[in-house]
Design an enzyme around this catalytic site. Structure first.
Site, PDB file in Angstrom:
ATOM      1  N   GLN A   4       5.909   4.430   0.223  1.00  0.00           N
ATOM      2  CA  GLN A   4       6.288   3.143  -0.355  1.00  0.00           C
ATOM      3  C   GLN A   4       5.276   2.055  -0.031  1.00  0.00           C
ATOM      4  O   GLN A   4       5.016   1.179  -0.848  1.00  0.00           O
ATOM      5  CB  GLN A   4       7.662   2.729   0.168  1.00  0.00           C
ATOM      6  CG  GLN A   4       8.321   1.639  -0.642  1.00  0.00           C
ATOM      7  CD  GLN A   4       8.529   2.038  -2.093  1.00  0.00           C
ATOM      8  OE1 GLN A   4       8.674   3.212  -2.400  1.00  0.00           O
ATOM      9  NE2 GLN A   4       8.524   1.062  -2.977  1.00  0.00           N
ATOM     10  N   GLU A   5       4.702   2.093   1.164  1.00  0.00           N
ATOM     11  CA  GLU A   5       3.781   1.044   1.596  1.00  0.00           C
ATOM     12  C   GLU A   5       2.449   1.098   0.857  1.00  0.00           C
ATOM     13  O   GLU A   5       1.973   0.095   0.341  1.00  0.00           O
ATOM     14  CB  GLU A   5       3.525   1.155   3.106  1.00  0.00           C
ATOM     15  CG  GLU A   5       4.639   0.617   3.970  1.00  0.00           C
ATOM     16  CD  GLU A   5       4.662  -0.911   4.000  1.00  0.00           C
ATOM     17  OE1 GLU A   5       3.726  -1.539   3.469  1.00  0.00           O
ATOM     18  OE2 GLU A   5       5.614  -1.475   4.554  1.00  0.00           O
ATOM     19  N   SER A   6       1.820   2.259   0.833  1.00  0.00           N
ATOM     20  CA  SER A   6       0.434   2.342   0.361  1.00  0.00           C
ATOM     21  C   SER A   6       0.198   3.421  -0.668  1.00  0.00           C
ATOM     22  O   SER A   6      -0.912   3.518  -1.195  1.00  0.00           O
ATOM     23  CB  SER A   6      -0.493   2.604   1.556  1.00  0.00           C
ATOM     24  OG  SER A   6      -0.231   3.895   2.102  1.00  0.00           O
ATOM     25  N   TYR A  24      12.851  -1.784  -1.189  1.00  0.00           N
ATOM     26  CA  TYR A  24      12.009  -1.056  -0.233  1.00  0.00           C
ATOM     27  C   TYR A  24      12.849  -0.159   0.670  1.00  0.00           C
ATOM     28  O   TYR A  24      12.543   1.021   0.858  1.00  0.00           O
ATOM     29  CB  TYR A  24      11.230  -2.079   0.585  1.00  0.00           C
ATOM     30  CG  TYR A  24      10.358  -1.551   1.682  1.00  0.00           C
ATOM     31  CD1 TYR A  24       9.036  -1.205   1.437  1.00  0.00           C
ATOM     32  CD2 TYR A  24      10.830  -1.439   2.986  1.00  0.00           C
ATOM     33  CE1 TYR A  24       8.210  -0.750   2.461  1.00  0.00           C
ATOM     34  CE2 TYR A  24      10.025  -0.990   4.009  1.00  0.00           C
ATOM     35  CZ  TYR A  24       8.710  -0.638   3.748  1.00  0.00           C
ATOM     36  OH  TYR A  24       7.897  -0.185   4.766  1.00  0.00           O
ATOM     37  N   LEU A  38       8.034   6.085   4.442  1.00  0.00           N
ATOM     38  CA  LEU A  38       7.567   4.707   4.505  1.00  0.00           C
ATOM     39  C   LEU A  38       6.157   4.566   3.944  1.00  0.00           C
ATOM     40  O   LEU A  38       5.865   3.641   3.182  1.00  0.00           O
ATOM     41  CB  LEU A  38       7.642   4.210   5.953  1.00  0.00           C
ATOM     42  CG  LEU A  38       7.313   2.742   6.177  1.00  0.00           C
ATOM     43  CD1 LEU A  38       8.284   2.136   7.196  1.00  0.00           C
ATOM     44  CD2 LEU A  38       5.887   2.561   6.670  1.00  0.00           C
TER      45      LEU A  38
END
Length: 673
Positions: free
Chosen positions: A522-524, A628, A519
């Site tokens: 993908q997020e940051s 996502y 995660l």
């Protein structure tokens, strides 16, 4: 004074102004660092302070600052409307081969198009290396037309790719329409695309639609405006031309698919041509599928019946939603046939995407006859899976597991030699990019880096990725490493920064570290200072409001500034992810969608017939969330293997079929943001 003299000799047209500016600025420039000069120049550019920017440009060039090209670029673009070709050419020579040479060329080509300076445009355009600006492409097709070449097909392609109204594409279309190279059918096709590409409900989208239709005259434009303003009222009239009725049906279908379907079934699908009626039904089907309405499959079924054996003129997007409508219609006996038909109608490039190869394989296998009569179809379906099973990513992993193959981690590439690393470190473009990142100029740094890596081979890309990793520019490290083809370094593509903190925090929270890493990637991209436009920040991209609720639940005395601390951000983000995961009874697809789009959306999206998790994910109506979820779960498989969890399995993470919660399940946690 010798260096100053050499500087002015390089720029004879502005020498006097440069000397005067330097005389005023040098004392102040000596009192600040070179990096302050760059930041001040960018601020002056943003504020439109041209006098200050000109002086700072002179200082940056005089000091031979490594980022002087950027100040030079900001200065010239601030007055590009008054610039002359000789000055632009001088800029090209000063920064030959750099990103900013080509960036300025993009800006200058747009300016030349606005000036209608086709001679200079035609001379400069062949040197445009990025060549990724749609408006420039339209200007280019126009110059070719004016030179007497037949550009109809290329011009239509450029026009149809237009995302919003702009001068270049509008002028090209007007010119070719007047010359008889574009016809009325071409104009209506562009109008249809304005709806298919979801532009019709935005102000910019309506400008694009009206820009096309106005070619047909003011009366037609007025009729289209009436159709957009009140489609139901217009359709109730009996004297509406079919082309205008189609606009009204599309407008209605985008907001009220059932209303559009009622109009079609009430007689409009008989008054339109079969081609247009089929498209109107497909468009209603698309929006029904987007809105997760079960009628979507039936609308597509009607569309295919009207279309007959002809190749539909629908966009890839409308066809893709036909596939997704079928994936959600788990009980429909003809769903696999309709899925196969939609995939077969996709453009060749889109049809080769792993997602559609996978579902086409599934459709072929599902429709195969029993026994020996179906062996050829089953063999063909298996061959499709084999074609993508070696690909990294969601559908490559699914295909491998469907074939009973383990997900194998590729061996690491040969260790980079010292000369390979040194070459990357000595690259001026990479150096400028990293310097820009250090100054907080992330957008500029990323663009400089991405341009510099163009055309590099695998070994050069690996060396560049290693350089980015060393500077903890994890996004550049990952994105650069992902471009290699024959040599793959999974440690670069799936790095594990903050490893001790992640392992400690995930143990404390009680959540799988591989899932968290998947995660975060993908997020940051592991960038601790990144902040989204919506206000989410840090490693886990936590929103302040979410952080307050989570902090209260875990007993943390929260202050907004704490989100900037990586350890606190990690604790709050993983705690929230665990809460969402628990609320969805451990379903990683649902929890991942909830982390991205908020838990309420996947709660609504699961309120449908039970479907397999992969089908549920593919039918997620928000493209960003759909992409996502696939990437997070695919990432987690690789991280599980890299962190020692064996055997890696995507299907294990996908879990059970997804549908409404069990009647005995505890109530949802409605306080979760």
């Amino acid at each position: 004074m010798h260096v100053l003299y050499r500087f002015t000799r390089r720029m004879p047209g502005r020498a006097g102004a440069a000397v005067a500016a330097l005389a005023l600025l040098l004392p102040a420039a000596q009192a600040q660092t070179g990096d302050d000069l760059i930041l001040d120049a960018r601020t002056a550019w943003q504020k439109g302070d041209r006098a200050k920017l000109s002086a700072l440009r002179s200082a940056a060039l005089f000091a031979e600052h490594p980022l002087a090209a950027w100040v030079d670029y900001w200065d010239l673009t601030s007055r590009l409307a008054e610039a002359q070709p000789a000055e632009v050419e001088a800029f090209y020579r000063r920064w030959s081969g750099s990103y900013l040479e080509d960036r300025l060329r993009n800006d200058w080509l747009l300016e030349l198009g606005k000036r209608r300076d086709w001679a200079n445009f035609a001379r400069d355009y062949p040197r445009f290396r990025m060549n990724d600006d749609r408006e420039v492409a339209c200007y280019a097709r126009l110059t070719e037309h004016l030179a007497g070449r037949d550009v109809r097909q290329d011009a239509l392609t450029a026009w149809y790719a237009q995302r919003e109204a702009d001068d270049g594409c509008a002028l090209m279309a007007q010119t070719l329409f007047t010359a008889g190279r574009f016809g009325t059918d071409d104009v209506w096709q562009q109008a249809r695309l304005a709806f298919e590409l979801e532009r019709q409900n935005s102000a910019r989208g309506q400008r694009s639609l009206r820009s096309a239709v106005q070619l047909l005259g003011p009366e037609t434009l007025k009729a289209v405006d009436d159709a957009l303003a009140n489609p139901a009222r217009l359709l109730a009239r009996g004297d509406v031309p079919p082309s205008i009725a189609l606009v009204a049906l599309l407008k209605l279908g985008a907001n009220d698919p059932a209303g559009a379907a009622a109009q079609l079934a009430g007689g409009w699908d008989k008054r339109l041509t079969a081609r247009d009626a089929a498209f109107a039904w497909a468009f209603a089907g698309k929006w029904a599928a987007v809105l997760q309405q079960p009628q979507g499959q039936d609308y597509y079924r009607r569309a295919w019946a009207l279309n007959g054996a002809a190749q539909p003129s629908w966009s890839d997007d409308t066809l893709a939603w036909g596939v997704r409508a079928g994936l959600r219609a788990a009980q429909a006996p003809d769903r696999w046939a309709l899925i196969a038909r939609a995939i077969d109608a996709l453009s060749p490039a889109e049809r080769s995407d792993a997602a559609w190869v996978y579902w086409r394989s599934r459709a072929m296998a599902a429709q195969a006859a029993a026994g020996a009569a179906g062996d050829a179809d089953r063999s063909g379906a298996r061959a499709m899976l084999q074609a993508i099973a070696g690909q990294q990513g969601f559908y490559g992993q699914l295909a491998a597991e469907d074939l009973g193959l383990p997900i194998v981690l590729l061996p690491p590439p040969r260790t980079l030699a010292a000369p390979e690393r040194e070459a990357a470190a000595a690259n001026a473009g990479f150096g400028r990019a990293l310097r820009l990142l250090e100054l907080g100029l992330r957008s500029e740094g990323v663009r400089e880096w991405n341009f510099t890596r163009r055309g590099l081979g695998d070994r050069e890309l690996l060396a560049a990725a290693a350089l980015a990793c060393e500077h903890e520019a994890w996004d550049l490290c990952i994105n650069t490493s992902e471009r290699t083809r024959s040599e793959v370094d999974l440690a670069q593509r799936f790095p594990t920064p903050h490893r001790s903190q992640v392992l400690q925090t995930t143990r404390r929270v009680g959540i799988d570290p591989a899932y968290v890493y998947g995660l975060m990637r993908q997020e940051s991209r592991f960038m601790t200072t990144v902040r989204s436009g919506a206000g989410a920040s840090g490693l886990m991209q936590v929103m302040p409001g979410t952080a307050r609720i989570v902090a209260r639940r875990i007993g943390l005395d929260f202050k907004p500034a704490m989100l900037a601390d990586p350890d606190t951000n990690l604790l709050l983000g993983t705690s929230y992810l665990k809460m969402v995961l628990d609320d969805f009874a451990g379903s990683q697809p649902l929890a991942t969608a909830g982390y991205n789009a908020g838990p309420n959306r996947p709660r609504r999206w699961r309120d449908a017939p039970v479907v397999e998790p992969a089908a549920w994910i593919e039918a997620i109506p928000i493209g960003e969330t759909r992409d996502y979820v696939k990437k997070v779960l695919s990432n987690a498989v690789y991280y599980g293997a890299l962190l020692g969890a064996q055997p890696p399995s995507l299907k294990a993470r996908l879990g059970s079929p997804i549908g409404p919660p069990d009647s005995n399940a505890p109530p949802s946690d409605r306080e979760l943001p």
